[in-house]
Design a protein around this motif. Structure first.
Motif, mmCIF file in Angstrom:
data_model
loop_
_atom_site.group_PDB
_atom_site.id
_atom_site.type_symbol
_atom_site.label_atom_id
_atom_site.label_comp_id
_atom_site.label_asym_id
_atom_site.label_seq_id
_atom_site.Cartn_x
_atom_site.Cartn_y
_atom_site.Cartn_z
ATOM 1 N N ALA A 108 0.840 -1.206 0.000
ATOM 2 C CA ALA A 108 0.000 0.000 0.000
ATOM 3 C C ALA A 108 0.876 1.258 0.000
ATOM 4 N N ALA A 109 1.925 1.271 0.793
ATOM 5 C CA ALA A 109 2.826 2.434 0.830
ATOM 6 C C ALA A 109 3.489 2.644 -0.534
ATOM 7 N N ASP A 110 3.895 1.559 -1.178
ATOM 8 C CA ASP A 110 4.487 1.680 -2.520
ATOM 9 C C ASP A 110 3.486 2.295 -3.498
ATOM 10 N N LEU A 111 2.245 1.826 -3.452
ATOM 11 C CA LEU A 111 1.226 2.378 -4.344
ATOM 12 C C LEU A 111 0.967 3.852 -4.040
ATOM 13 N N LEU A 112 0.829 4.186 -2.766
ATOM 14 C CA LEU A 112 0.504 5.559 -2.382
ATOM 15 C C LEU A 112 1.653 6.537 -2.617
ATOM 16 N N ALA A 113 2.846 6.021 -2.832
ATOM 17 C CA ALA A 113 3.985 6.892 -3.163
ATOM 18 C C ALA A 113 3.898 7.383 -4.611
ATOM 19 N N ARG A 114 3.064 6.754 -5.396
ATOM 20 C CA ARG A 114 2.898 7.138 -6.805
ATOM 21 C C ARG A 114 1.978 8.357 -6.923
ATOM 22 N N ASP A 115 2.264 9.214 -7.871
ATOM 23 C CA ASP A 115 1.444 10.418 -8.092
ATOM 24 C C ASP A 115 0.052 10.103 -8.616
ATOM 25 N N ASP A 116 -0.107 8.958 -9.272
ATOM 26 C CA ASP A 116 -1.409 8.642 -9.865
ATOM 27 C C ASP A 116 -2.335 7.843 -8.949
ATOM 28 N N ILE A 117 -1.908 7.560 -7.713
ATOM 29 C CA ILE A 117 -2.713 6.790 -6.765
ATOM 30 C C ILE A 117 -3.173 7.701 -5.632
ATOM 31 N N ALA A 118 -4.488 7.797 -5.440
ATOM 32 C CA ALA A 118 -5.056 8.609 -4.357
ATOM 33 C C ALA A 118 -5.351 7.772 -3.115
ATOM 34 N N TYR A 119 -5.741 6.514 -3.319
ATOM 35 C CA TYR A 119 -6.050 5.619 -2.212
ATOM 36 C C TYR A 119 -6.034 4.185 -2.716
ATOM 37 N N VAL A 120 -6.087 3.258 -1.775
ATOM 38 C CA VAL A 120 -6.030 1.827 -2.070
ATOM 39 C C VAL A 120 -7.225 1.155 -1.409
ATOM 40 N N HIS A 121 -7.827 0.208 -2.105
ATOM 41 C CA HIS A 121 -8.853 -0.629 -1.493
ATOM 42 C C HIS A 121 -8.236 -1.980 -1.164
ATOM 43 N N VAL A 122 -8.678 -2.544 -0.046
ATOM 44 C CA VAL A 122 -8.335 -3.906 0.340
ATOM 45 C C VAL A 122 -9.608 -4.724 0.167
ATOM 46 N N ARG A 123 -9.487 -5.818 -0.568
ATOM 47 C CA ARG A 123 -10.629 -6.693 -0.843
ATOM 48 C C ARG A 123 -10.238 -8.142 -0.556
ATOM 49 N N SER A 124 -11.242 -8.949 -0.327
ATOM 50 C CA SER A 124 -11.028 -10.378 -0.124
ATOM 51 C C SER A 124 -10.405 -10.981 -1.377
ATOM 52 N N ALA A 125 -9.374 -11.783 -1.200
ATOM 53 C CA ALA A 125 -8.752 -12.463 -2.341
ATOM 54 C C ALA A 125 -9.603 -13.622 -2.822
ATOM 55 N N ARG A 126 -10.558 -14.071 -2.030
ATOM 56 C CA ARG A 126 -11.405 -15.202 -2.396
ATOM 57 C C ARG A 126 -12.728 -14.767 -3.021
ATOM 58 N N ASN A 127 -13.333 -13.723 -2.447
ATOM 59 C CA ASN A 127 -14.674 -13.315 -2.881
ATOM 60 C C ASN A 127 -14.746 -11.887 -3.404
ATOM 61 N N ASN A 128 -13.647 -11.159 -3.362
ATOM 62 C CA ASN A 128 -13.542 -9.783 -3.842
ATOM 63 C C ASN A 128 -14.367 -8.794 -3.009
ATOM 64 N N CYS A 129 -14.809 -9.166 -1.819
ATOM 65 C CA CYS A 129 -15.593 -8.272 -0.980
ATOM 66 C C CYS A 129 -14.710 -7.148 -0.423
ATOM 67 N N TYR A 130 -15.236 -5.949 -0.435
ATOM 68 C CA TYR A 130 -14.550 -4.787 0.121
ATOM 69 C C TYR A 130 -14.295 -4.971 1.612
ATOM 70 N N GLN A 131 -13.065 -4.676 2.049
ATOM 71 C CA GLN A 131 -12.715 -4.774 3.468
ATOM 72 C C GLN A 131 -12.527 -3.380 4.087
ATOM 73 N N CYS A 132 -11.629 -2.597 3.499
ATOM 74 C CA CYS A 132 -11.349 -1.260 4.007
ATOM 75 C C CYS A 132 -10.560 -0.479 2.968
ATOM 76 N N ARG A 133 -10.282 0.755 3.291
ATOM 77 C CA ARG A 133 -9.532 1.658 2.426
ATOM 78 C C ARG A 133 -8.222 2.017 3.121
ATOM 79 N N ILE A 134 -7.174 2.230 2.338
ATOM 80 C CA ILE A 134 -5.897 2.678 2.864
ATOM 81 C C ILE A 134 -5.534 3.981 2.172
ATOM 82 N N SER A 135 -5.131 4.967 2.959
ATOM 83 C CA SER A 135 -4.696 6.243 2.396
ATOM 84 C C SER A 135 -3.501 6.755 3.194
ATOM 85 N N LEU A 136 -2.962 7.862 2.767
ATOM 86 C CA LEU A 136 -1.839 8.448 3.492
ATOM 87 C C LEU A 136 -2.334 9.106 4.766
ATOM 88 N N GLY A 137 -1.561 8.951 5.844
ATOM 89 C CA GLY A 137 -1.946 9.506 7.140
ATOM 90 C C GLY A 137 -1.458 10.915 7.337
#
Length: 156
Positions: free
Chosen positions: A127-156
């Protein structure tokens, strides 16, 4: 760089607790938990056996558009405290060995090439690697089995 794990906004949860409809316009279904496997997206903890919970369609985006995924989630049926230890991986992400992480731009659309099944212990680093990019505003975490939304990750 400090990242934070963000639960469903309390305003979204209150809407549902107060009789509001889900992303498809339906009232949530009410069930009784039989134990592990029902993670609440507001407190980011498990809904314990015997507790009532809601199943509903959730769209964790500000508006409907082609990339605004909608899917099933669980929510305590009674108000619970929103997850606040934002710098620590929440309990909801301790129940599976891996999760899908995916980056989104300021326009709330998937940034292609960012989606990856990520081991539990590597979530913060990826997530930190993704958020270091200029084109990424936030990251979603989803289940790897069912793709269900878990939470969001952003810069603190």
């Amino acid at each position: 760089m400090t990242i934070r794990f963000e639960a469903m906004p309390t305003s979204d949860a209150e809407h549902l607790w107060n009789g509001g409809t889900d992303a498809y316009g339906f009232l949530p279904e009410t069930h009784i938990s039989d134990g592990p496997g029902h993670p609440c997206r507001h407190c980011l903890g498990n809904i314990d056996a015997g507790e009532s919970y809601l199943i509903l369609a959730y769209r964790p985006f500000p508006a409907a558009q082609p990339y605004a995924e909608t899917g099933p989630i669980f929510l305590h049926a009674r108000p619970c405290r929103r997850y606040t230890a934002e710098e620590i991986r929440p309990p909801v992400l301790e129940t599976s060995p891996d999760y899908i992480l995916r980056g989104y731009g300021e326009n709330d659309r998937i940034v292609y090439g960012t989606g990856a099944v990520t081991r539990q212990e590597s979530i913060a680093a990826y997530a930190a690697d993704l958020l270091a990019r200029d084109d990424i505003a936030y990251v979603h975490v989803r289940s790897a089995r069912n793709n269900c939304y878990q939470c969001r990750i952003s810069l603190g």
